[in-house]
Design an enzyme around this catalytic site. Structure first.
Site, PDB file in Angstrom:
ATOM      1  N   LYS A 113      49.104  55.148  14.470  1.00  0.00           N
ATOM      2  CA  LYS A 113      50.088  55.839  13.717  1.00  0.00           C
ATOM      3  C   LYS A 113      51.350  56.080  14.253  1.00  0.00           C
ATOM      4  CE  LYS A 113      47.227  57.177  10.221  1.00  0.00           C
ATOM      5  NZ  LYS A 113      45.909  56.775  10.539  1.00  0.00           N
TER       6      LYS A 113
HETATM    7  C1  LIG Z   1      44.800  56.251   9.698  1.00  0.00           C
HETATM    8  C2  LIG Z   1      44.083  55.322  10.046  1.00  0.00           C
HETATM    9  C3  LIG Z   1      43.297  54.511   9.433  1.00  0.00           C
HETATM   10  C4  LIG Z   1      43.778  54.259   8.105  1.00  0.00           C
HETATM   11  O1  LIG Z   1      44.813  53.599   7.945  1.00  0.00           O
HETATM   12  P1  LIG Z   1      45.652  53.661   6.286  1.00  0.00           P
HETATM   13  O2  LIG Z   1      47.117  53.300   6.573  1.00  0.00           O
HETATM   14  O3  LIG Z   1      45.702  55.266   5.932  1.00  0.00           O
HETATM   15  O4  LIG Z   1      45.080  52.926   5.619  1.00  0.00           O
HETATM   16  C5  LIG Z   1      42.370  53.752   9.922  1.00  0.00           C
HETATM   17  N1  LIG Z   1      42.142  53.833  11.151  1.00  0.00           N
HETATM   18  C6  LIG Z   1      42.619  54.730  11.978  1.00  0.00           C
HETATM   19  C7  LIG Z   1      42.199  54.962  13.498  1.00  0.00           C
HETATM   20  C8  LIG Z   1      43.571  55.569  11.609  1.00  0.00           C
HETATM   21  O5  LIG Z   1      44.113  56.436  12.122  1.00  0.00           O
END
Ligand SMILES: *Cc1c(COP(=O)(O)O)cnc(C)c1O
Length: 499
Positions: A113
């Site tokens: 993120k």
């Molecule tokens: C948010 C997240 C995901 C999922 O990603 P999306 O873009 O919501 O599909 C997968 N793994 C981790 C560690 C995340 O923080």
């Protein structure tokens, strides 16, 4: 290029307005009116650039009302070694047979993120300035664990912004909870919700699109925006690392420019994999997009049958950031696959909210299957994958990445596909130390969190990220838990709009 709402194609705004607003007032998501192209010559030219410079090129194609100077200001501040523990920013590993892992978690909160949320505050404040907006922006965030912390780190003490994060009380790892509960900054609020991630997301979406609430905020000189992946300012930065990783693979000689690669993404809200789909449609040679889910496999079923059905049990898993039954960004994909049929999108997503279910047309089913492969695995398989991958390659992956690895292995077993493949690694194993240790040692550990971190450091040989090590001595600032019915009042109270 302009941005339109997935629920109203006639609504057209600039990219800076789309980013400032976060979500369209009609409940739709903003989406660019076309997918810009990147040529092989342009890709080759990226080879000699650093990550921030590559980002300038990609952003230049999407954020068409930003000046090159504005874009460079944002990228140079965000994609810098003071924020990321690696100069590559997104770190490409060596090969594990035909697979290459793209480590997207070297930012301040140790999850992918950060790739978007380190830059979003710059994009957002620049967008506000460009549009002469002088209201204070209130960022409301629903998080399954990682977005919240990454958004808090991105927005803490950013002038003229305030940020409020809601997370499911029982739905995050203890490290994730600790990261959020100890958050510093004068403009931050963190609150747990009695419920799951979908409850958090629905609550936030409802507050966002409530006209009465919006008016109250406006009267107080404030406006909402979103740091969730419904905001285009989250999506565009994610396209960058797929473009960059392809270039990096070619530069290193893993592939030749022009060779097709597959991409595997551990998926929840469908944001990350949608970014890969954009990269593909821009012209990056990507073949299959492999969508990996945990046991909350609503997307695996959807890709298989064309029926999206959230009426099912919800499971709390060891990959909690993917414990999601409503994948918001699928709306953008379906808008693209129906050639912008906003009426159709309104119908399907209306059904999703009333019946929890919709079925797409035959043509959309076919298009879905051309680009996407779906797969899932349960917690036992996730842990076995962590164990076996460590044993075979001496590489330690987190629980989310392990889901992707397992689904990739299943895909190879079924198809024999030898295409070089990029696996998106979305979190540091230290964020989920308990599960990762349990997987590697085949035994549950009762040690406290930091003893587990230390132990994991010993057996993995990976350095403990400084930001996680620092948390140990930080005081808890936030411990409130509220009911979902109380979200709106809670928000208005915190903003001093009601007493
Ligand atoms: C948010 C997240 C995901 C999922 O990603 P999306 O873009 O919501 O599909 C997968 N793994 C981790 C560690 C995340 O923080």
């Amino acid at each position: 290029m302009y941005y339109q709402s997935t629920r109203n194609s006639d609504l057209q705004v600039t990219s800076s307005v789309a980013i400032a607003q976060g979500i369209s007032a009609d409940g739709g998501l903003f989406i660019p009116s076309e997918i810009p192209k990147i040529s092989m010559e342009e890709l080759k030219a990226l080879a000699d650039m650093n990550y921030a410079e590559r980002a300038n090129v990609v952003f230049g194609k999407f954020l068409t009302d930003f000046t090159p100077e504005e874009i460079a200001y944002c990228t140079s501040h965000a994609y810098h070694v003071k924020n990321f523990e690696t100069e590559q920013i997104a770190e490409l590993t060596g090969a594990f047979d035909n697979a290459y892992i793209l480590e997207l978690w070297h930012g301040p909160t140790c999850a992918f993120k950060d790739m978007a949320l380190q830059i979003l505050p710059y994009l957002l404040t620049t967008s506000l300035k460009k549009n002469g907006e002088d209201k204070k922006v209130v960022i409301l965030v629903a998080t399954s664990g990682d977005t919240g912390k990454a958004a808090l780190e991105g927005f803490k003490d950013v002038p003229n912004t305030e940020i409020m994060v809601f997370y499911p009380d029982q739905g995050v790892s203890s490290m994730q909870k600790r990261q959020m509960a100890t958050q510093e900054g004068s403009n931050v609020t963190v609150c747990a919700l009695e419920g799951n991630f979908d409850d958090c997301q629905n609550g936030v979406k409802k507050i966002f699109t409530d006209h009465a609430v919006k008016e109250k905020l406006a009267n107080a000189g404030k406006m909402f925006s979103s740091a969730n992946s419904i905001n285009w300012g989250r999506l565009a930065p994610q396209v960058v690392y797929y473009v960059s990783a392809y270039v990096e693979m070619a530069k290193r000689g893993d592939i030749n420019f022009g060779d097709v690669i597959n991409v595997v993404v551990p998926t929840g809200n469908f944001g990350n994999i949608l970014a890969a789909y954009y990269a593909k449609n821009m012209g990056v040679p990507i073949g299959k997009l492999i969508c990996a889910s945990n046991i909350n496999k609503v997307l695996t079923d959807f890709i298989e049958t064309g029926i999206y059905d959230r009426n099912r049990d919800f499971y709390a898993t060891c990959s909690p950031s993917m414990d999601i039954l409503i994948s918001s960004n699928l709306e953008r994909l379906l808008y693209l696959l129906t050639d912008g049929d906003d009426k159709q999108i309104r119908e399907w997503f209306g059904k999703l909210s009333t019946e929890g279910k919709y079925e797409v047309s035959e043509s959309v089913k076919e298009k879905l299957k051309n680009d996407f492969v779906g797969g899932f695995c349960d917690d036992a398989e996730t842990k076995k994958t962590i164990h076996d991958f460590k044993e075979k390659y001496n590489y330690t992956c987190d629980t989310h990445t392990a889901v992707a690895v397992k689904v990739y292995q299943d895909y190879i077993a079924q198809t024999g596909d030898k295409t070089k493949t990029l696996i998106a690694s979305t979190a540091s194993p230290y964020k989920f130390s308990a599960s990762v240790l349990e997987a590697i040692e085949n035994a549950e550990s009762n040690a406290d969190e930091y003893a587990q971190v230390a132990h994991l450091a010993e057996i993995s040989g990976l350095p403990v990220p400084q930001s996680l090590a620092d948390l140990q001595n930080k005081a808890v600032r936030f411990s409130e838990v509220i009911q979902k019915e109380d979200m709106e009042n809670y928000v208005l109270k915190k903003l001093n709009i009601i007493a």
